[in-house]
Design an enzyme around this catalytic site. Structure first.
Site, short mmCIF file in Angstrom:
data_model
loop_
_atom_site.label_atom_id
_atom_site.label_comp_id
_atom_site.label_asym_id
_atom_site.label_seq_id
_atom_site.Cartn_x
_atom_site.Cartn_y
_atom_site.Cartn_z
CB CYS A 2 -0.84 0.07 1.27
SG CYS A 2 -2.00 -1.30 1.45
NE ARG A 27 4.26 1.41 -1.34
CZ ARG A 27 5.28 0.60 -1.07
NH1 ARG A 27 6.33 0.61 -1.84
NH2 ARG A 27 5.25 -0.20 -0.04
CD1 TRP A 74 -1.61 -5.48 -2.80
CD2 TRP A 74 -2.51 -4.61 -4.64
NE1 TRP A 74 -1.55 -6.43 -3.79
CE2 TRP A 74 -2.09 -5.93 -4.92
CE3 TRP A 74 -3.11 -3.87 -5.65
CZ2 TRP A 74 -2.25 -6.51 -6.17
CZ3 TRP A 74 -3.26 -4.47 -6.90
CH2 TRP A 74 -2.84 -5.76 -7.14
CG ASN A 100 2.99 -0.64 3.18
OD1 ASN A 100 4.13 -0.36 2.87
ND2 ASN A 100 2.40 -1.70 2.71
N GLY A 101 1.41 -2.96 5.15
CA GLY A 101 1.98 -4.19 5.72
C GLY A 101 0.89 -5.04 6.34
CD GLU A 485 8.43 -17.50 -16.75
OE1 GLU A 485 7.54 -18.01 -17.45
OE2 GLU A 485 8.40 -16.31 -16.39
CE LYS A 489 8.79 -13.47 -18.20
NZ LYS A 489 7.72 -13.88 -17.38
CD GLU A 492 6.31 -12.15 -21.48
OE1 GLU A 492 7.09 -12.64 -20.63
OE2 GLU A 492 5.29 -11.54 -21.17
CG HIS A 508 14.03 -37.62 -28.71
ND1 HIS A 508 14.23 -38.91 -29.15
CD2 HIS A 508 14.31 -37.63 -27.38
CE1 HIS A 508 14.59 -39.68 -28.12
NE2 HIS A 508 14.65 -38.91 -27.03
CE LYS A 608 1.59 -7.65 -14.87
NZ LYS A 608 2.69 -8.63 -15.00
C1 F6R Z 1 4.39 -13.46 -19.04
C2 F6R Z 1 3.08 -13.02 -18.61
C3 F6R Z 1 1.88 -13.71 -19.15
C4 F6R Z 1 0.90 -14.00 -18.00
C5 F6R Z 1 -0.39 -14.62 -18.52
C6 F6R Z 1 -1.34 -14.96 -17.39
O1 F6R Z 1 5.40 -12.71 -18.49
O2 F6R Z 1 2.98 -12.11 -17.84
O3 F6R Z 1 2.23 -14.89 -19.80
O4 F6R Z 1 1.54 -14.86 -17.10
O5 F6R Z 1 -1.02 -13.74 -19.41
O6 F6R Z 1 -1.67 -13.83 -16.65
P1 F6R Z 1 -2.29 -13.95 -15.21
O7 F6R Z 1 -1.26 -14.54 -14.32
O8 F6R Z 1 -2.65 -12.55 -14.83
O9 F6R Z 1 -3.48 -14.85 -15.33
#
Ligand code: F6R
Length: 613
Positions: A2, A27, A74, A100-101, A485, A489, A492, A508, A608
């Site tokens: 927060c 935050r 938050w 906060n916390g 992963e 990363k 992306e 294979h 996002k």
């Molecule tokens: C990768 C990334 C996406 C999310 C995916 C699911 O860095 O951020 O692959 O992981 O879109 O999103 P959430 O976790 O919000 O359901």
């Protein structure tokens, strides 16, 4: 997370509070509030939603006061609502608190305060602070009200357990704010004839670049002219002001160039915050339905993207520690599968945002099939948390960078905690095994903090490889999902082609894409699979690959015989090693993308939160 802000000076505090809160919105942003001391007492204004909603409410109500505190929330305890928004007050409404916390012992304190006759208005842990101060004020004597409040706050802090930072106003002391810091951030800004209290520097940087960074256990008393810091013993502590040289944009990212890098560095705290509630939360989740959970023989994990990779790691945990068969589905595919209905099946949906349409769709199907549903989620009150029977929250705070980092590691430790608690509840693991695993889990935040030291080595290494057209990541067993992963990363944020494979699979087929100079990143901690990974390195090197080992101290020398570069992360237990290994791959992706000049926090074509199918 927060955000806290406070202002005491000669001007109306409200514009400073609103402006500061906007800078702290990263935050948390589910509700916001402020309180100022007016001539006839405390005036409090709160609103659900972003700080802009609070601003509208404040414009209408027009509060005026030279001493004020504010908060952007938050939610952790209690849904986002006006009653749960900060500031919170005591029974008299004269004391107001922003916090906060997490106050870990708030239930015990609340019970005690209820028996003493205190009346609560919210579901939050914060409200106990205001009532405790009210209670303690009855028992302290001092020459002035300012001194009395200080003593009451000191007594209150001694009774609180957990990680917290809070700010306090009292209508009897209209020229004073008190701030307390214990494991959550709190900074003081010193201006001319005005002082600020905030969770982070950007909140006041426009007005002063002179800051006091408080240490854990310190209390600060702010007046327009001074900021006096005290230790836990109540004695004055000398804290030297720091001159902040960041510009506003840099300051918002905590001094980091990108939110992604900041969030990689946030991980030790994010993991600690997530694990802090694990024991109590899983006791609640599992304890309520132990009978039902004992019957569970099958678990479906559903998620997308990075969360899907966490689910893949979770499968190893659930099968190994809880002794249940687990299968992992991409949420977007789960919907179209034919699956037999069952009452003894658990569906675990994992999502940072809790709003991913594919994951919500999968959970709806799980409900139709009669499955119990558990969400592992970061956003309180999100669609996913409403669609499931129970929720475990990853408390990693808002993740701003599109590329997920701290949510991923928080999801992994949550799944580990779930698996060991479930295994313990069902009798699959003994008390002593549970104790050992739990202890190892609790050591992870510190190990991740240590792992962060590798950034320089990774950064240096990427100079050699960042222009490569394609990258390969290899892992095995519980590190296989980490290879996936690492590749996700990298693609992306760098837009380069990257693929992750189980190391045993390259022969294979995938090995044909390797030619001279192809970077191959191999996850090879020193464990029972190390020799197999050495062979994989040799296979790739023989085809001209530039092989990078992510290994542990005991593996470095041997890895050096078959690889071109070695990144050394600390050694953890086999099943927790992925949490450390992935940090190397997060840095790797970051530095490749940075050298390519990509838009790291908002890569092209991505969002996002993916709220469409
Ligand atoms: C990768 C990334 C996406 C999310 C995916 C699911 O860095 O951020 O692959 O992981 O879109 O999103 P959430 O976790 O919000 O359901």
């Amino acid at each position: 997370m927060c955000g806290i802000i406070g202002y005491v000076g000669a001007k109306n505090s409200v514009p400073f509070l609103i402006e500061g809160l906007k800078k702290l919105e990263y935050r948390g942003y589910d509700s916001a509030g402020l309180a100022v001391i007016e001539k006839d007492g405390v005036r409090r204004i709160r609103a659900v939603g972003k700080v802009a909603e609070l601003e509208k409410a404040a414009l209408l109500a027009h509060p005026q006061g030279c001493c004020g505190i504010g908060h952007t929330r938050w939610a952790t305890h209690g849904k986002p609502s006006e009653e749960n928004s900060h500031p919170h007050t005591d029974c008299s409404g004269e004391i107001v608190v922003v916090h906060n916390g997490i106050i870990e012992n708030f239930l015990a304190l609340k019970e005690k305060l209820l028996t003493l006759g205190h009346k609560f208005q919210s579901e939050t842990d914060t409200e106990v602070i205001a009532h405790l101060i009210e209670e303690n004020l009855k028992h302290v004597r001092a020459a002035t009200d300012e001194e009395r409040l200080f003593r009451a706050v000191m007594r209150t802090s001694n009774e609180l357990q957990g990680a917290f930072a809070y700010g306090v106003l009292w209508s009897h002391t209209p020229q004073q704010i008190i701030g307390v810091k214990n494991q959550s951030p709190l900074v003081v800004g010193i201006g001319k004839g005005e002082t600020f209290l905030a969770s982070d520097v950007p909140a006041f940087l426009k007005y002063t670049n002179k800051a006091l960074f408080l240490e854990d256990g310190q209390t600060v008393v702010l007046t327009p002219q001074s900021a006096q810091v005290y230790g836990m013993d109540g004695k004055e502590a000398k804290v030297k002001p720091t001159k902040i040289s960041w510009d506003q944009k840099t300051a918002e990212k905590g001094g980091y160039a990108h939110f992604m890098l900041k969030e990689i560095y946030d991980q030790p705290q994010a993991l600690e915050d997530t694990l802090r509630t694990a024991r109590a939360d899983f006791a609640r989740i599992l304890g309520l339905k132990t009978e039902d959970l004992r019957k569970i023989k099958k678990v479906y994990l559903v998620a997308c993207g990075t969360a899907y990779h966490a689910a893949l790691v979770g499968k190893y945990y659930l099968e190994n520690f809880a002794g249940v068969t687990a299968s992992v589905d991409l949420a977007s595919e789960f919907k179209y599968r034919t699956i037999p209905p069952s009452k003894d099946t658990l569906c675990i949906a994992i999502s940072q945002s809790g709003e991913t349409a594919d994951t919500l769709g999968a959970v709806k199907k799980a409900k139709d099939l009669g499955f119990k549903r558990l969400a592992i989620c970061n956003v309180l009150g999100s669609g996913l948390t409403r669609a499931c029977n129970s929720v475990f929250y990853t408390h990693c705070g808002p993740e701003i960078s599109v590329a997920s980092t701290k949510a991923f590691t928080s999801q992994i430790v949550s799944l580990y905690a779930l698996a060991i608690f479930l295994g313990h509840a069902s009798g699959n693991i003994s008390q002593s095994v549970f104790n050992k695993l739990y202890k190892e889990l609790m050591a992870v935040p510190k190990a991740v903090a240590e792992t962060l030291n590798i950034e320089y080595d990774v950064r240096h290494l990427t100079r050699k490889v960042y222009k490569a057209p394609r990258f390969i990541f290899l892992g095995r067993n519980v590190d296989f999902p980490i290879a996936l992963e690492g590749a996700l990363k990298l693609k992306e944020i760098s837009y380069s082609c990257a693929e992750g494979f189980a190391a045993g699979e390259i022969k294979h087929g995938p090995i044909s894409v390797i030619d001279k100079g192809t970077p191959v990143v191999v996850l090879m901690p020193k464990n029972h699979l190390f020799d197999k990974m050495l062979s994989a390195c040799q296979e790739c090197r023989a085809r001209g690959a530039f092989v990078v080992a992510v290994t542990t101290p005991d593996g470095k020398a041997e890895a050096a015989t078959v690889t071109d570069k070695q990144i050394v992360v600390p050694q953890a237990s086999e099943y927790l090693q992925p949490v450390l290994d992935v940090v190397a791959l997060q840095f790797f992706a970051y530095w490749v993308a940075k050298r390519l000049g990509r838009d790291i926090d908002q890569p092209r074509n991505l969002a996002k939160s993916v709220t469409v199918e």
